[in-house]
Design a protein around this motif. Structure first.
Motif, short mmCIF file in Angstrom:
data_model
loop_
_atom_site.label_atom_id
_atom_site.label_comp_id
_atom_site.label_asym_id
_atom_site.label_seq_id
_atom_site.Cartn_x
_atom_site.Cartn_y
_atom_site.Cartn_z
N GLY A 1 0.81 -1.21 0.00
CA GLY A 1 0.00 0.00 0.00
C GLY A 1 0.84 1.26 0.00
N THR A 2 1.95 1.23 0.73
CA THR A 2 2.85 2.39 0.74
C THR A 2 3.37 2.67 -0.66
OG1 THR A 2 3.56 1.82 2.99
CG2 THR A 2 4.93 3.36 1.77
N LEU A 3 3.75 1.61 -1.37
CA LEU A 3 4.27 1.77 -2.73
C LEU A 3 3.20 2.30 -3.67
CD1 LEU A 3 6.51 1.39 -4.80
CD2 LEU A 3 5.83 -1.03 -4.99
N ILE A 4 2.00 1.76 -3.57
CA ILE A 4 0.89 2.23 -4.41
C ILE A 4 0.56 3.69 -4.10
CG2 ILE A 4 -1.57 1.90 -4.93
CD1 ILE A 4 -1.04 -1.13 -4.21
N GLY A 5 0.54 4.02 -2.81
CA GLY A 5 0.27 5.40 -2.42
C GLY A 5 1.35 6.35 -2.90
N LEU A 6 2.60 5.89 -2.90
CA LEU A 6 3.70 6.72 -3.39
C LEU A 6 3.54 7.02 -4.87
CD1 LEU A 6 6.45 8.10 -3.11
CD2 LEU A 6 7.52 5.85 -3.47
N ILE A 7 3.20 6.00 -5.65
CA ILE A 7 3.00 6.21 -7.09
C ILE A 7 1.86 7.19 -7.33
CG2 ILE A 7 2.33 5.07 -9.24
CD1 ILE A 7 3.76 2.55 -8.17
N SER A 8 0.77 6.98 -6.62
CA SER A 8 -0.37 7.89 -6.74
C SER A 8 0.01 9.31 -6.32
CB SER A 8 -1.53 7.37 -5.88
OG SER A 8 -2.69 8.16 -6.04
N GLY A 9 0.79 9.41 -5.25
CA GLY A 9 1.22 10.71 -4.76
C GLY A 9 2.15 11.42 -5.73
N GLY B 1 1.02 -1.36 9.15
CA GLY B 1 0.06 -0.43 8.56
C GLY B 1 -0.06 0.85 9.36
N LEU B 2 -0.22 0.70 10.67
CA LEU B 2 -0.38 1.88 11.52
C LEU B 2 0.95 2.60 11.72
CD1 LEU B 2 -2.92 0.55 14.17
CD2 LEU B 2 -3.31 1.57 11.92
N GLY B 3 2.02 1.81 11.91
CA GLY B 3 3.34 2.43 12.07
C GLY B 3 3.80 3.13 10.81
N GLY B 4 3.53 2.50 9.66
CA GLY B 4 3.91 3.13 8.39
C GLY B 4 3.13 4.40 8.14
N GLY B 5 1.82 4.35 8.41
CA GLY B 5 1.01 5.55 8.25
C GLY B 5 1.46 6.67 9.17
N ALA B 6 1.79 6.30 10.41
CA ALA B 6 2.27 7.31 11.37
C ALA B 6 3.62 7.88 10.94
CB ALA B 6 2.37 6.68 12.76
N GLU C 1 -11.10 -1.96 2.12
CA GLU C 1 -9.95 -1.12 1.80
C GLU C 1 -10.39 0.24 1.26
OE1 GLU C 1 -6.75 0.82 -0.16
OE2 GLU C 1 -8.58 0.10 -1.16
N GLN C 2 -11.36 0.23 0.36
CA GLN C 2 -11.83 1.49 -0.23
C GLN C 2 -12.49 2.39 0.80
OE1 GLN C 2 -11.88 2.82 -3.81
NE2 GLN C 2 -10.03 1.73 -3.24
N MET C 3 -13.30 1.83 1.67
CA MET C 3 -13.96 2.64 2.69
C MET C 3 -12.96 3.15 3.72
SD MET C 3 -16.92 2.85 1.53
CE MET C 3 -17.60 3.81 2.89
N ALA C 4 -11.93 2.36 4.01
CA ALA C 4 -10.89 2.82 4.93
C ALA C 4 -10.09 3.97 4.32
CB ALA C 4 -9.95 1.66 5.28
N GLU C 5 -9.80 3.89 3.02
CA GLU C 5 -9.14 5.01 2.34
C GLU C 5 -9.98 6.28 2.44
OE1 GLU C 5 -7.73 4.87 -1.65
OE2 GLU C 5 -7.01 2.80 -1.45
N ALA D 1 1.93 17.53 1.45
CA ALA D 1 1.04 17.00 2.48
C ALA D 1 -0.01 16.07 1.87
CB ALA D 1 0.36 18.13 3.24
N ALA D 2 -0.53 16.42 0.71
CA ALA D 2 -1.51 15.56 0.04
C ALA D 2 -0.89 14.25 -0.39
CB ALA D 2 -2.10 16.30 -1.16
N CYS D 3 0.35 14.30 -0.86
CA CYS D 3 1.07 13.07 -1.22
C CYS D 3 1.26 12.18 0.01
CB CYS D 3 2.42 13.43 -1.84
SG CYS D 3 3.43 12.00 -2.29
N ALA D 4 1.64 12.78 1.12
CA ALA D 4 1.81 12.02 2.36
C ALA D 4 0.50 11.42 2.82
CB ALA D 4 2.38 12.93 3.45
N ALA D 5 -0.59 12.16 2.67
CA ALA D 5 -1.91 11.65 3.05
C ALA D 5 -2.27 10.42 2.22
CB ALA D 5 -2.96 12.74 2.87
N LEU D 6 -1.99 10.47 0.93
CA LEU D 6 -2.27 9.30 0.08
C LEU D 6 -1.47 8.09 0.52
CD1 LEU D 6 -2.42 10.81 -3.53
CD2 LEU D 6 -4.22 9.48 -2.40
N MET D 7 -0.19 8.28 0.77
CA MET D 7 0.65 7.16 1.20
C MET D 7 0.16 6.60 2.53
SD MET D 7 4.46 8.56 0.22
CE MET D 7 5.25 7.11 0.94
N ALA D 8 -0.23 7.49 3.44
CA ALA D 8 -0.66 7.04 4.77
C ALA D 8 -1.95 6.24 4.71
CB ALA D 8 -0.83 8.25 5.69
N VAL D 9 -2.94 6.71 3.93
CA VAL D 9 -4.22 6.00 3.90
C VAL D 9 -4.10 4.67 3.15
CG1 VAL D 9 -5.58 8.10 4.16
CG2 VAL D 9 -5.08 7.26 1.86
#
Length: 265
Positions: free
Chosen positions: A50-58, A199-204, A249-253, A149-157
């Protein structure tokens, strides 16, 4: 995926890398080498995928913003990039959940509807509304707090949302004897715990520049969203399946982005 290698069930760094490759390959369409590892063992790697996917999206979001595109257009492109990287795996699950949960009257009929590749009115409506919601929230974060900040938010969620899934797979049985959840198997407690912590540690970690309440809001919102969908799947289907995991996953995002926007980055 290519380059198949037999998994030997080891415990060293090589085995962990094999498991991570399976997690990334399952969660995305990225060309990672294939490893013959049970998905239940590799589930701890879901949040890292998820971190990798969020990074690409970010990165797409950052690029669109740098080109001067409007915030909403940048947000839409970022979400589209995430869907392309995953093959719309979770979006498809969300749509199937909506069709099945509210289109059938028995667990058997609901599962039958969810196996149908065609999308009904409930599925289309759910997918459109959730995507619009995420785009609007991400656009707001981009406008108020800036592209980094928006990029970080994407990676975190993306990280946090996937971190909850192995725990659900551990505690709630699969609905039926076929389908993705049944095929994947039940992750061991240690695997589920590792996924939650990553998941929680990475998001934090990604949000380390933000106030502590933003991290807490992400954890609570994503966890509650997953819990709600899991409870609904248990009631409607008698257990979970691959589509319901995608819906979680989608609702959590969506919930995580909304919480970050509400609390502030």
């Amino acid at each position: 995926m290519s380059g198949k290698r037999q998994f030997d069930g080891g415990t060293g760094i090589g085995a962990r890398l094999d498991e991570l490759a399976v997690a990334v390959g399952f969660m995305s369409r990225l060309p990672v080498p294939f490893r013959d590892v049970p998905l239940s063992r590799a589930a701890w790697g879901f949040p890292l995928a998820g971190t990798l996917i969020g990074l690409i999206s970010g990165l797409v979001l950052l690029s669109a913003d740098a080109l001067g595109l409007p915030s909403l257009a940048s947000a839409v492109l970022a979400l589209a990039a995430g869907a392309l990287v995953t093959g719309a795996l979770h979006e498809d699950g969300l749509a199937d959940c909506a069709d099945g949960f509210w289109g059938g009257t028995t667990p058997e009929r609901r599962l039958e509807i969810m196996r149908d590749s065609r999308s009904g009115a409930f599925g289309v409506l759910a997918l459109v509304l959730v995507c619009l919601f995420k785009a609007a929230i991400l656009s707001d974060i981009l406008t108020r707090f800036g592209a980094p900040a928006a990029c970080a938010a994407l990676m975190a969620v993306h990280t946090a949302a996937r971190g909850w899934l192995p725990a659900v797979m551990h505690f709630i049985p699969a609905a039926g004897k076929t389908g993705l959840a049944a095929m994947a198997g039940r992750p061991e407690a240690a695997v589920a715990l590792a996924a939650v912590l990553l998941g929680l540690g990475g998001g934090a970690a990604v949000l380390s520049f933000t106030p502590p309440q933003a991290i807490l809001a992400l954890i609570l919102a994503s966890g509650l969203a997953v819990t709600a969908v899991a409870a609904l799947a248990r009631r409607k289907l008698g257990g979970i399946n691959g589509d319901s995991l995608g819906g979680m996953e989608q609702m959590a995002e969506a919930a995580g982005l909304a919480a970050l926007a509400a609390v502030g980055l």
